[in-house]
Design a protein around this motif. Structure first.
Motif, mmCIF file in Angstrom:
data_model
loop_
_atom_site.group_PDB
_atom_site.id
_atom_site.type_symbol
_atom_site.label_atom_id
_atom_site.label_comp_id
_atom_site.label_asym_id
_atom_site.label_seq_id
_atom_site.Cartn_x
_atom_site.Cartn_y
_atom_site.Cartn_z
ATOM 1 N N SER A 13 -44.078 70.505 7.382
ATOM 2 C CA SER A 13 -43.236 71.226 8.338
ATOM 3 C C SER A 13 -44.059 71.818 9.479
ATOM 4 O O SER A 13 -43.541 72.066 10.565
ATOM 5 N N SER A 38 -36.017 73.430 4.966
ATOM 6 C CA SER A 38 -37.304 73.289 5.639
ATOM 7 C C SER A 38 -37.070 73.008 7.113
ATOM 8 O O SER A 38 -35.949 72.726 7.534
ATOM 9 N N LYS A 39 -38.138 73.065 7.894
ATOM 10 C CA LYS A 39 -38.053 72.784 9.331
ATOM 11 C C LYS A 39 -37.941 71.286 9.601
ATOM 12 O O LYS A 39 -37.489 70.885 10.659
#
Length: 143
Positions: A13, A38-39
């Motif tokens: 990420s 998550s990103k």
């Protein structure tokens, strides 16, 4: 690169340019659920014949294509590619298509079908059955 835990997901990420990571096929449904958000987008291969080894040097077969069997009776397809390297694929397909309803509940953004040796007609049939019912009757394995 396959992601198999929260630490790896966090690491990827942070890397500029990484938009999607694919989760390891060895993860069980509850392990995927526990990864959380998550990103980066998370993807999951839901069907395919996984490449288990890539050998750049040395010949493990004499011809362009062949099979190997290990002491446990597992059979592998070996392809010698255009570079002279050997690609080793597990003959049993990874297949969790029958778990369509559970797949839809997972915190994932993409699913991927890895068609390696299927012809056009087989590919269409697999996708069509998955979209209609989520059921595929092939003799495959899942974690």
């Amino acid at each position: 690169m396959n992601v198999s835990n929260r630490q790896a997901l966090n690491y990827f990420s942070k890397i500029k340019g990484v938009e999607t990571v694919f989760l390891s096929q060895e993860l069980k449904f509850d392990e995927i659920m526990s990864l959380g958000g998550s990103k980066v987008k998370k993807g999951l291969v839901i069907y395919g014949m996984p490449m288990v080894m890539y050998i750049e040097t040395g010949d493990i077969i004499d011809k362009k294509e062949g099979t190997l069997e290990n002491e446990n009776g597992d059979i592998y397809k070996v392809i010698k590619n255009e570079r002279g390297s050997s690609e080793v694929y597990m003959m049993k397909k990874y297949n969790i298509l029958a778990d369509k309803r559970r797949i839809e509940l997972l915190p994932i953004d993409e699913v991927r079908f890895d068609f390696t040796f299927e012809n056009g007609s087989e590919t269409e049939k697999i996708i069509e059955r998955y979209l209609k019912t989520g059921i595929n009757n092939a003799e495959d394995y899942a974690p």
